[in-house]
Design an enzyme around this catalytic site. Structure first.
Site, mmCIF file in Angstrom:
data_model
loop_
_atom_site.group_PDB
_atom_site.id
_atom_site.type_symbol
_atom_site.label_atom_id
_atom_site.label_comp_id
_atom_site.label_asym_id
_atom_site.label_seq_id
_atom_site.Cartn_x
_atom_site.Cartn_y
_atom_site.Cartn_z
ATOM 1 N N HIS A 94 8.412 31.970 60.504
ATOM 2 C CA HIS A 94 8.959 31.980 62.015
ATOM 3 C C HIS A 94 7.830 31.173 62.673
ATOM 4 O O HIS A 94 7.851 30.734 63.608
ATOM 5 C CB HIS A 94 9.844 33.064 62.608
ATOM 6 C CG HIS A 94 10.832 33.606 61.893
ATOM 7 N ND1 HIS A 94 12.035 32.772 62.119
ATOM 8 C CD2 HIS A 94 11.014 34.737 60.976
ATOM 9 C CE1 HIS A 94 12.950 33.593 61.491
ATOM 10 N NE2 HIS A 94 12.438 34.397 60.734
ATOM 11 N N HIS A 109 14.006 40.121 56.165
ATOM 12 C CA HIS A 109 15.090 39.500 56.006
ATOM 13 C C HIS A 109 15.328 38.294 57.108
ATOM 14 O O HIS A 109 14.947 38.557 57.908
ATOM 15 C CB HIS A 109 16.185 40.229 55.452
ATOM 16 C CG HIS A 109 16.692 41.271 56.591
ATOM 17 N ND1 HIS A 109 17.828 42.041 56.168
ATOM 18 C CD2 HIS A 109 16.229 41.519 57.610
ATOM 19 C CE1 HIS A 109 18.292 42.922 57.116
ATOM 20 N NE2 HIS A 109 17.093 42.739 58.151
ATOM 21 N N GLU A 110 16.166 37.280 56.763
ATOM 22 C CA GLU A 110 16.271 36.282 57.384
ATOM 23 C C GLU A 110 14.840 35.673 58.047
ATOM 24 O O GLU A 110 14.609 35.076 59.002
ATOM 25 C CB GLU A 110 16.859 36.405 58.745
ATOM 26 C CG GLU A 110 18.525 37.059 58.598
ATOM 27 C CD GLU A 110 19.336 36.277 57.541
ATOM 28 O OE1 GLU A 110 18.937 35.061 57.643
ATOM 29 O OE2 GLU A 110 20.059 36.661 57.136
ATOM 30 N N GLY A 111 14.041 35.541 56.885
ATOM 31 C CA GLY A 111 12.697 34.601 57.199
ATOM 32 C C GLY A 111 11.612 35.924 57.584
ATOM 33 O O GLY A 111 11.568 36.304 58.769
#
Lengths: 598, 598
Positions: free
Chosen positions: A447, A440-442
């Site tokens: 990244h 989650h969050e990428g």
């Protein structure tokens, strides 16, 4: 109960590794003191121990249930939410004139780490609520703030971030939820969102969804995305609750771990359109949301650190108590069994856990101190530089902490052996909980491309240069301490290779971005290892300073830091070298692999 | 349904990578043909697809329940067990005069891999039953065989291996279950066993426990351990069922995965003593059990390969169908999304999955072919050498397959992202199932010490020398093929370093075994990578041979093998170099870490 975190380590990180007391000189924090900081940590630990940790396993074993109308959580969740809110943690960082305590972020986040260690699933509701309230504080209209901010600050309302849709995952530009402008200036939203954490529950009177959608007629891609506030219940001008909005729970998703946090599919506009209001500027929704996402990324790193940390303490306790076999040099079967911790390989695994858990916590707090400086440092240049550095390290902190957090919880299982694999021991759940963080969050690949494709390139490499300068400064300090020479020596080759490979790949991006970024995930990992080694060297420096004036118990603590730093620099940093070979060769086996060959 | 395994790959591994057809020349296999081999594989695949795979998720969601008297499994388990038994898989490898089909092990194990891929938990009952029957065949008295072997071969009885106890994990020398000799020559057993898979269930009329215990008065340590047959129900001389024996289920353990396989705590002798009979020689119990454990270790490697393989195929299917974003070079938001598989980093992860899953399957079948040769090759020297090599590679196969099996299932989750983390997709369960493999049949550290402390040392390094000679022979073949030169080149430095480090650490063992073996787990991993690279080079050679006479579809298959070999040799083999540095330095950070410093 084993420690959630280590109070001594938090003190070390805040006041020896970082100089958090220096914040007291800033006008914003004039009313604070080291005592108010420490009291905040104490309160957090106490609530986390009493109201979060005890239902961690229960919430895992008794997932949220949807009866078709309402979602039911184990009742302890509500008590935990209320205590968190009543202690002021939802708004402690707000300005005094907003009703907050002007608590420094770096202190608040340290406090919140206790809740994450105690029960990451239950802590999710407040985590998302704080983030969405921050969005509202930054971009909301005075009217939106007037209606929603106070109840989000005191815990009557909670918040979510609603980005992902069933047909789109990491590529946010492709969302299709649409918003139609109404004559009264509000919008009606239509579409479906997926994987929305905390998207429904019975903890609060209302849920404030911060929703990305596309205004009818807006351009394709990210430039056509706007941000909307869509409450579960409408709120009247006087603050009283209005009608149920047209946001419905289409279903719950059933996660591997992190189970007490609902993960939802939400339908907007099945009965005429969900009422929403625009937050910030039309077409800038993704840019606005990135404020929340960047904070959330450090927050996920902190979740990873906290879960790894808790497992580390539990494993350590087990390894100290459990008898198991004998050392290779002992051939006498009549001799008593030694404790698990006496085996060198168990110590290797514990050291790795320590390096990952404490390293992740340290890097998250370092990033939080950058956030702090970016917003409250009196000097313009320092503020600007802190912002640049934070932008650079955000994907690294999030990814390294998540990846090695998983590695750490994996070792925790391995040390316990069969006992680690059964639900009778807590390691099992922590391992499942941790696995969400690299997603989650990428996910990691996102990244890697963010770091190599954007962050090291931005402003002609200004952020990268700041990072390198900071690292060189630490190395110089390290070289001045004779005991740290074996650590600092190990940086020279990896750093030279990082510089060279970075320049090479930045240059290649201009002509062949697909090739230049093909191995970005490897770049991210190598960068992360160097960054982590730096964080450990900074801790070693602080530990060496502390050692000079320490009593015996304190000496053991500092020796632990020094030994973990040595472990990281000797065992983990050199693993970057084969990675730099792959990067320098622009190795193309994955790039040239054909679909039909799989 | 996605493939369980890949039929084409199994054909390749059996008939191109290995020369399984050559077995037909051995008198034992005179009645067989490639057709009977392939028919065995077909039957296995069909039963696995029809009766094992469909209840894999159901058995996970509905764990075995103990009502205080009986254990209940989802009913599909019994149908699967019966079909497996009726098809003859429990005894296919037995001699004809035992009632078997004299099926070569390497073929049978290939067939059984389908069941493991379909439902590893349900396959556990037969896996353990086959192993315990093999123990009985090797060491049982004629009377024991007469009573127990036939029903274990046709599926009326099942078997277990009962080693571990609550107070003892990996250190088998410390077991305390005791056996008291009775005037009639039988024994009464007293004690508790833990983590006994298949220790109770409702699949068969009887359960035959092969139990390690200590005869009253026996010496301490491994030399005092004997092996006993302890049935759940006694069996009368005429084969009819007798009384319930004094073995009771003290409780079920609740595992992270692999849930449909009961993991039990068993109590022996709570009501006067469990009746057992000695199997093999008194005091040689552990040596006898090692036959089963060594077979089981390759079997666990196969479980790991199968779970990784199934996840790989499912991920591949997902990556080919799921649209997701655009390549870095595409800046047009109006262009359609590309499929996930178009992203270089997704292909990297899929290649790693392929390298791990196919590599693990190949190395398990290679080990099985050694087992085959050890037992049925006409030449004495070949038999002896095969046995030595198998001893050497057993800890490596078990550990590499398990470790990188976990890595492979981890990547499967990562490629699916959020969908990988929820139980709505099968990857989630496979990830949890896989996590057991690095634990059971010896955790990694045990195998590291076994490899470096025993296997490379034994018979003055004879096994190690055989391994090196085999590797050199493959390298020589590889160097003769111009396309494979980039692969063979990469072996030189790691091999030279392995030789040097092995000699150094073997020498150090004489003077300081604790130090010499402190980093044995790292040695195991480096050895494993070299071994895996060799297995991939052998596959590349076979693929290169196949390519010459292949049609287009076949060419794609062979190119896939070649590209995966290239991936492994370029991306994974060089990671040994920093490991060899640590080993050569006898790096002692873990060894010198003090308990109080953690």
């Amino acid at each position: 109960m084993a420690n959630l975190l280590n109070d001594r380590d938090l003190q070390f990180l805040l006041y020896e590794f970082l100089d958090t007391e220096a914040l007291l000189k800033r006008p914003r924090y004039a009313d604070h003191s080291r005592e108010t900081f420490d009291a905040t940590l104490d309160t957090a630990r106490q609530i986390a121990e009493e109201l979060f940790a005890p239902h961690n396993a229960k919430g895992d074993a008794n997932e949220p249930q949807f009866d078709g109308e309402r979602v039911h959580l184990v009742p302890e969740t509500k008590a935990a939410w209320d205590a968190f809110a009543q202690a002021g943690f939802l708004s402690a960082h707000w300005d005094e004139d907003e009703g907050g305590l002007q608590m420094p972020e770096v202190v608040l986040r340290s406090a919140i780490a206790y809740f994450k260690a105690a029960n990451v699933a239950t802590s999710t509701y407040s985590f998302l609520s704080i983030g969405s309230a921050n969005l509202l504080r930054s971009f909301g209209t005075p009217e939106q703030k007037a209606r929603f901010l106070a109840p989000m600050g005191d815990g009557r309302f909670s918040g979510t971030m609603a980005l992902t849709e069933p047909g789109q995952g990491s590529a946010l530009g492709d969302i299709t939820t649409r918003a139609e402008l109404q004559p009264d200036g509000t919008y009606r939203l239509f579409g479906q969102k997926m994987f929305i954490s905390g998207g429904d529950h019975n903890l609060t009177d209302n849920i404030v969804h911060m929703v990305l959608a596309r205004i009818k007629g807006a351009p394709a891609g990210v430039k056509g995305i706007s941000l909307f506030l869509v409450p579960k219940y409408l709120v009247n001008e006087d603050g009283s609750m209005g009608e149920r909005n047209d946001v419905t729970l289409a279903g719950l998703l059933h996660k591997m771990g992190w189970r007490n946090a609902t993960s939802t599919v939400l339908s907007f506009g099945e009965r005429g359109g969900a009422v929403g209001t625009l937050v910030g500027d039309a077409g800038k929704g993704l840019a606005h949301m990135f404020q929340m996402m960047n904070e959330a990324r450090i927050g996920i790193g902190m979740c990873a650190a906290a879960i790894a940390y808790r497992a580390y303490w539990m494993t350590l306790e087990y390894a100290r108590e459990r008898p198991q076999g004998r050392l290779p040099s002992c051939k006498d079967p009549l001799s008593p069994q030694v404790k698990l911790i006496r085996h060198a390989d168990v110590r290797r695994m514990l050291l790795a856990q320590k390096a990952y858990a404490e390293g992740a916590l340290a890097m998250c707090l370092y990033a939080s101190s950058l956030f702090e400086d970016q917003h409250t440092h009196p000097d313009d240049t320092v503020r600007r530089n802190a912002g640049l550095l934070l932008d650079l390290v955000t994907p690294v902190v999030k990814s390294w902490a998540s990846k090695y957090g998983c590695a750490s919880n994996d070792l925790a299982i391995q040390i316990l052996g069969g006992s680690g694999y059964i639900r009778e021991y807590p390691q099992e759940q922590l391992y499942r909980d941790q696995r969400l963080n690299p997603i989650h969050e990428g996910a990691e690949a996102i990244h890697g491309i963010d770091l190599l494709g954007r962050k090291v390139v931005m402003q002609s490499g200004a952020a990268y240069q700041l990072f390198r300068a900071a690292l060189e400064a630490t190395l110089e300090q390290g070289r001045a301490v004779v005991e740290l020479a074996p650590l600092t020596d190990g940086f020279a080759i990896p750093l030279a290779r990082l510089d060279k490979v970075t320049a090479q790949l930045v240059q290649l991006q201009a002509s062949d971005p697909d090739r230049a970024l093909a191995n970005a995930t490897i770049y991210l990992d190598a960068f992360g290892r160097l960054f982590a080694a730096w964080i450990w060297l900074k801790q070693a420096l602080a530990a060496q300073r502390g050692l000079a004036k320490a009593n015996e118990a304190e000496r053991a603590f500092y020796h632990g830091k020094l030994h973990a730093a040595r472990y990281y620099c000797h065992w983990e940093l050199p693993a970057t070298l084969p990675q730099f070979d792959l990067l320098a060769d622009v190795e193309d086996t994955p790039l040239t692999m054909q679909d039909a060959w799989f």
